[in-house]
Scaffold this motif. Structure first.
Motif, mmCIF file in Angstrom:
data_model
loop_
_atom_site.group_PDB
_atom_site.id
_atom_site.type_symbol
_atom_site.label_atom_id
_atom_site.label_comp_id
_atom_site.label_asym_id
_atom_site.label_seq_id
_atom_site.Cartn_x
_atom_site.Cartn_y
_atom_site.Cartn_z
ATOM 1 N N VAL A 201 8.096 8.211 -1.835
ATOM 2 C CA VAL A 201 7.150 7.389 -0.954
ATOM 3 C C VAL A 201 7.414 6.541 -0.654
ATOM 4 C CG1 VAL A 201 5.453 7.792 -3.380
ATOM 5 C CG2 VAL A 201 6.723 5.761 -3.259
ATOM 6 N N LEU A 202 6.649 6.316 0.375
ATOM 7 C CA LEU A 202 6.558 5.336 1.498
ATOM 8 C C LEU A 202 5.293 4.135 1.337
ATOM 9 C CD1 LEU A 202 7.258 4.821 4.124
ATOM 10 C CD2 LEU A 202 5.725 5.598 5.359
ATOM 11 N N LEU A 203 5.510 2.755 1.656
ATOM 12 C CA LEU A 203 5.113 2.153 0.919
ATOM 13 C C LEU A 203 5.405 0.914 2.381
ATOM 14 C CD1 LEU A 203 6.969 0.763 -2.500
ATOM 15 C CD2 LEU A 203 4.840 2.354 -1.506
ATOM 16 N N LYS A 204 3.401 0.574 2.175
ATOM 17 C CA LYS A 204 3.468 -0.194 3.445
ATOM 18 C C LYS A 204 3.575 -1.729 2.870
ATOM 19 C CE LYS A 204 0.601 -1.592 7.085
ATOM 20 N NZ LYS A 204 -1.016 -0.516 7.555
ATOM 21 N N VAL A 205 4.391 -2.984 3.496
ATOM 22 C CA VAL A 205 4.231 -4.001 2.554
ATOM 23 C C VAL A 205 4.023 -5.228 3.885
ATOM 24 C CG1 VAL A 205 5.852 -5.919 2.082
ATOM 25 C CG2 VAL A 205 6.376 -3.338 1.821
ATOM 26 N N SER A 206 3.163 -5.190 3.817
ATOM 27 C CA SER A 206 2.196 -6.183 4.894
ATOM 28 C C SER A 206 2.579 -8.093 4.098
ATOM 29 C CB SER A 206 0.755 -6.400 4.968
ATOM 30 O OG SER A 206 0.318 -4.974 5.820
ATOM 31 N N THR A 207 3.545 -8.580 4.986
ATOM 32 C CA THR A 207 3.823 -10.015 4.064
ATOM 33 C C THR A 207 2.968 -11.008 5.193
ATOM 34 O OG1 THR A 207 6.256 -9.212 3.476
ATOM 35 C CG2 THR A 207 5.399 -11.894 4.312
ATOM 36 N N PRO A 208 2.129 -12.207 4.974
ATOM 37 C CA PRO A 208 1.941 -12.941 5.963
ATOM 38 C C PRO A 208 2.957 -14.238 6.698
ATOM 39 C CG PRO A 208 0.449 -13.018 3.827
ATOM 40 C CD PRO A 208 1.755 -12.489 3.470
ATOM 41 N N SER A 209 3.222 -14.252 7.742
ATOM 42 C CA SER A 209 4.215 -15.308 8.500
ATOM 43 C C SER A 209 3.591 -16.607 7.978
ATOM 44 C CB SER A 209 3.239 -15.510 10.005
ATOM 45 O OG SER A 209 3.976 -16.669 10.359
ATOM 46 N N PRO A 210 5.006 -16.695 7.581
ATOM 47 C CA PRO A 210 5.030 -18.385 7.162
ATOM 48 C C PRO A 210 3.643 -19.572 7.429
ATOM 49 C CG PRO A 210 6.954 -18.161 8.119
ATOM 50 C CD PRO A 210 6.499 -16.908 8.001
ATOM 51 N N GLU B 215 0.887 -0.934 -0.210
ATOM 52 C CA GLU B 215 0.375 0.220 -0.443
ATOM 53 C C GLU B 215 0.864 1.674 -0.085
ATOM 54 O OE1 GLU B 215 -2.310 -0.600 3.494
ATOM 55 O OE2 GLU B 215 -3.109 -2.637 2.984
ATOM 56 N N LEU B 216 0.631 2.183 -0.632
ATOM 57 C CA LEU B 216 1.523 3.896 -0.975
ATOM 58 C C LEU B 216 -0.135 4.297 0.343
ATOM 59 C CD1 LEU B 216 0.415 4.893 -4.066
ATOM 60 C CD2 LEU B 216 2.736 4.191 -3.234
ATOM 61 N N VAL B 217 1.303 5.056 1.939
ATOM 62 C CA VAL B 217 1.739 5.680 2.316
ATOM 63 C C VAL B 217 1.279 7.060 2.648
ATOM 64 C CG1 VAL B 217 1.334 5.534 5.409
ATOM 65 C CG2 VAL B 217 1.826 3.497 3.877
ATOM 66 N N ASP B 218 0.768 7.973 3.148
ATOM 67 C CA ASP B 218 0.882 9.184 2.787
ATOM 68 C C ASP B 218 1.989 9.651 3.555
ATOM 69 O OD1 ASP B 218 0.521 11.820 3.264
ATOM 70 O OD2 ASP B 218 -1.347 11.802 3.468
ATOM 71 N N LEU B 219 2.979 10.017 3.066
ATOM 72 C CA LEU B 219 4.242 10.359 4.521
ATOM 73 C C LEU B 219 3.633 12.135 4.815
ATOM 74 C CD1 LEU B 219 6.773 10.692 1.822
ATOM 75 C CD2 LEU B 219 6.769 9.005 4.038
ATOM 76 N N GLU B 220 2.496 12.609 4.797
ATOM 77 C CA GLU B 220 2.713 13.423 5.527
ATOM 78 C C GLU B 220 1.199 13.118 6.701
ATOM 79 O OE1 GLU B 220 3.800 16.450 5.494
ATOM 80 O OE2 GLU B 220 4.704 15.730 3.542
ATOM 81 N N ALA B 221 0.775 11.765 6.771
ATOM 82 C CA ALA B 221 -0.709 11.520 7.615
ATOM 83 C C ALA B 221 0.775 10.667 8.476
ATOM 84 C CB ALA B 221 -1.327 10.605 7.117
ATOM 85 N N LEU B 222 1.648 10.260 8.806
ATOM 86 C CA LEU B 222 2.843 10.241 9.618
ATOM 87 C C LEU B 222 2.423 10.919 10.240
ATOM 88 C CD1 LEU B 222 4.371 6.801 7.711
ATOM 89 C CD2 LEU B 222 2.314 6.633 9.398
ATOM 90 N N PRO B 223 3.062 11.001 11.803
ATOM 91 C CA PRO B 223 2.833 10.347 12.696
ATOM 92 C C PRO B 223 1.485 9.519 12.889
ATOM 93 C CG PRO B 223 3.599 11.285 14.256
ATOM 94 C CD PRO B 223 4.052 12.229 12.490
ATOM 95 N N SER B 224 0.650 10.813 12.704
ATOM 96 C CA SER B 224 -0.952 11.143 13.411
ATOM 97 C C SER B 224 -1.682 9.902 12.811
ATOM 98 C CB SER B 224 -1.115 12.455 12.394
ATOM 99 O OG SER B 224 -1.366 12.161 11.352
ATOM 100 N N ALA B 225 -1.798 9.018 11.285
ATOM 101 C CA ALA B 225 -2.522 8.232 11.259
ATOM 102 C C ALA B 225 -1.836 7.534 9.990
ATOM 103 C CB ALA B 225 -3.743 8.497 10.583
ATOM 104 N N ASP B 226 -2.215 6.238 10.436
ATOM 105 C CA ASP B 226 -1.151 5.005 9.500
ATOM 106 C C ASP B 226 -2.337 4.828 8.145
ATOM 107 O OD1 ASP B 226 -0.238 3.214 8.102
ATOM 108 O OD2 ASP B 226 -0.458 1.996 9.851
ATOM 109 N N ARG B 227 -2.790 5.325 7.551
ATOM 110 C CA ARG B 227 -3.791 5.373 6.141
ATOM 111 C C ARG B 227 -2.552 4.548 5.204
ATOM 112 N NH1 ARG B 227 -5.446 10.929 7.911
ATOM 113 N NH2 ARG B 227 -4.739 11.963 5.717
#
Length: 690
Positions: A205-214, A170-182
């Motif tokens: 940009v800031l990318l949020k990468v969510s990797t499932p546990s093995p 996901e693309l994360v809004d840099l300006e929204a951090l740290p007030s929100a993790d959107r």
């Protein structure tokens, strides 16, 4: 284009390439190369005018060369033409070639090839990930650090950028951090690459990468049957990557996009710390967040309980701490009074501590120095006093409000070296919120109590003299008709008792609504403001303003004050009721002050008397006469509250020192210059307070 127009180069600096034909097994290509169209030897030609995007510039280019090249090689070899040294190096890294030919006009570029290769070696060892993308956003080159950040796989080259990560991106809004993790999952992850190309400038940009546990493979969780929220694999591993994309343009018309250079850095630790700090700030804001409608119904204890509940919840859920203690500093005694403790032993929670560098452990040291203290191993720290059972490390920070230490916050852990400097910074931030909440709680309570107290004082001021008048009239009648009708006298006594009960009820209401400190539970400080509790003081003065003022000043300190306007009533009340002290004005309308002094001593021999006079006016010499019979204290009008309190305190202590136990004794104080406790005092010297 003839043979003279070309020069064979020694490609030894180029990986695995020579200028002459070399034997290699058919279809033996490097890594992600595409399929060869024939078994002919392949020649890489670096020449001007190779059309970008044509078959001759593709990874499978096999069109025979034109003009002179065709006459030289005929049908014996296939040529691959490129127009840039970077493209040549890229193809050499992916495919096998028998030789490299460079057009004479391209020779200056070839000399830069060594620098390019040296730069590649440098990029391989830097910590940040670096990659090159083509105009289709496919990876054409990357360094080792980039491989570590991307999803593992055998075919990295040629893959699209969006395919490099496993799991959701996901693309994360840099300006929204740290007030929100959107994160915006609806926006394509390649949108920033389009923007870099469209705006022809670098885009970060800031990318949020969510990797499932093995433990829980992705294919096992479907939209219809999501993984259980309690399963080990349901909590994805989250990483935050900062990615900068810089476009590189062909300098020659029509200035097409050649590459996108990506710089990728793992900023997970920094982002998570910012998010944690943001959560701490929000938690601090809610510590003392009380709705206006709740404020009027909550007592100090209710608010203290709410504050302690919120702090305990934050400590466990936000900071992950199970062992903690908060103490508040009592400025008057320097004692550190426990406010909240979780996981501490009973001995530790009840331990008496003072704000001093030595003798009170880490907590006392922090309170005395206003400095945080990190104890990495409790077994080897001389300051540490046992707190939580089995604790091996601790961190203690001061609670500071407006530059003043108001308490301490201590946390402990069962593992040594469990806290570091980052934990110290986070705990100090939270401690500031706790201190601010405690201060706000004090202010709210003081504001509420002050408002109510002012109302009570107004009522007491209006009723004090009328009640005193009822008492005075009742006492005068009781004194005059003593020995007559018992029924009338009984009614008078009930009337006097009722008037006194009303007066005491007013005093009790004022005491109950007085501002209460968060440290008021300390037995050593409780009641310090009620120094005259249990004392009954008689005031004889013809001026209503003086009687009202004495009511206010001494009543707030716990004394029961009864006032009269003449001498005969003062004597009558003293005859029927015991008093701790009498204040008598030397100018009463019906009797001389000396006569009142003498008659008061007749009915109550141990009663200390203070004379009140205006500017030393004493035409009847009452002060001189009374001094010869034991008068010690004179108060001059107009007087300040502290002068009245000081003289009353001296007189009461003098009475206690003489063995009168009819009223509670005063708390020990330092001997005053005029105190009877002073070994240098010379009774019956008169003490005069102006």
């Amino acid at each position: 284009m003839g043979y003279d127009d070309h020069k064979s180069i020694d490609a030894a600096p180029v990986r695995g390439v020579t200028a002459t034909a070399r034997s290699s097994p058919p279809h033996s290509f490097r890594s992600e190369g595409t399929r060869r169209l024939s078994d002919k030897p392949r020649i890489l030609v670096i020449a001007r005018g190779s059309p970008r995007g044509s078959a001759a510039d593709a990874s499978s280019e096999s069109a025979p060369s034109a003009n002179g090249l065709a006459s030289i090689w005929g049908e014996a070899a296939e040529t691959v033409r490129v127009s840039s040294i970077a493209r040549a190096i890229h193809l050499l890294g992916m495919q096998d070639f028998a030789g490299v030919f460079v057009e004479r006009s391209q020779l200056p570029l070839v000399r830069d090839a060594g620098q390019l290769l040296q730069a590649e070696e440098i990029l391989e060892v830097i910590a940040d990930g670096v990659a090159l993308l083509d105009n289709q956003y496919r990876i054409t080159w990357r360094n080792a650090a980039f491989d570590n950040l991307a999803a593992p796989g055998p075919a990295m080259l040629g893959r699209g950028f969006a395919e490099m990560f496993a799991g959701s991106v996901e693309l994360v809004d840099l300006e929204a951090l740290p007030s929100a993790d959107r994160g915006d999952a609806a926006t394509p992850v390649t949108e920033f690459l389009d923007r870099a190309q469209r705006e022809r400038k670098s885009v970060e940009v800031l990318l949020k990468v969510s990797t499932p546990s093995p433990h829980t493979p992705p294919h096992e969780a479907t939209p219809d049957t999501p993984p259980s929220s309690n399963s080990p694999g349901s909590d994805p591993a989250v990483r935050y990557l900062k990615v900068a994309a810089t476009p590189v343009w062909d300098p020659a018309p029509p200035h097409n996009l050649l590459h996108l250079v990506l710089l990728v850095r793992d900023v997970t630790a920094e982002v998570l710390e910012r998010l944690k700090l943001d959560a701490i700030h929000h938690a601090g804001e809610e510590l003392a967040d009380i709705l206006p409608q709740d404020l009027s119904t909550m007592t100090v204890e209710d608010r203290k309980d709410l504050l302690k509940h919120n702090i305990g919840r934050h400590m466990k859920t936000l900071l992950g701490l199970d062992y903690f203690e908060i103490r508040l500093l009592d400025k008057s005694t320097q004692r550190l009074i426990p406010l909240l403790a979780e996981g501490m032993t009973e001995d530790a929670a009840s331990r008496a501590l003072l704000a001093r560098v030595e003798g009170s452990g880490v907590t006392g040291y922090v309170a005395a120095t206003a400095k945080s203290y990190l104890c990495p191993d409790t077994a080897h720290d001389p300051l540490y006093l046992p707190g939580a059972e089995g604790a091996r490390s601790s961190l203690t920070v001061p609670l500071i409000d407006h530059g003043q230490v108001i308490g301490t916050l201590n946390v402990e852990n069962s593992q040594p070296h469990a806290f570091d400097d980052r934990d110290r910074r986070i705990l100090e931030i939270y401690a500031r919120s706790v201190a601010s909440a405690l201060h706000t709680l004090e202010l709210l309570e003081a504001e509420k109590a002050t408002t109510v107290q002012e109302s009570v004082e107004t009522i007491r001021r209006q009723l004090a003299l009328p009640i005193d008048q009822i008492l005075a009239d009742g006492m005068r009648i009781l004194d005059r008709y003593a020995g007559h009708d018992d029924e009338i006298l009984q009614r008078l006594r009930r009337l006097i008792a009722t008037a006194r009960r009303i007066a005491r009820m007013l005093e009790d209401v004022g005491s109950t609504l007085a501002p209460t400190s968060l440290t008021s539970g300390d037995p050593q400080t409780a009641g310090a403001s009620k120094r005259f509790a249990g004392r009954t003081i008689l005031v004889a003065d013809a001026q209503d303003t003086i009687r009202v003022r004495v009511h206010e000043i001494l009543g707030q300190l716990g004394a029961v004050v009864e006032t009269v306007a003449d001498g005969q009533t003062a004597v009558a009340q003293a005859r029927h009721s015991p008093y701790s002290l009498a204040l008598v004005d030397i100018r009463l309308p019906d009797m001389k002050a000396y006569d009142v002094f003498r008659r008061l001593r007749e009915v109550q021999p141990d009663l200390p008397v203070i004379f009140i006079t205006g500017f030393g006016y004493d035409p009847s010499h009452a002060i001189v006469k009374a001094r010869q019979e034991g008068l010690k204290y004179v108060l001059f009008k107009p007087f300040k509250p502290d002068k009245l309190i000081e003289l009353v305190e001296l007189a009461l202590r003098d009475r206690d020192a003489n063995g009168d136990s009819s009223a509670p004794s005063l708390s020990p104080q330092h001997p005053s210059e005029n105190s009877p406790d002073d070994p240098h005092a010379n009774p019956p010297r008169t003490t005069t307070v102006v």
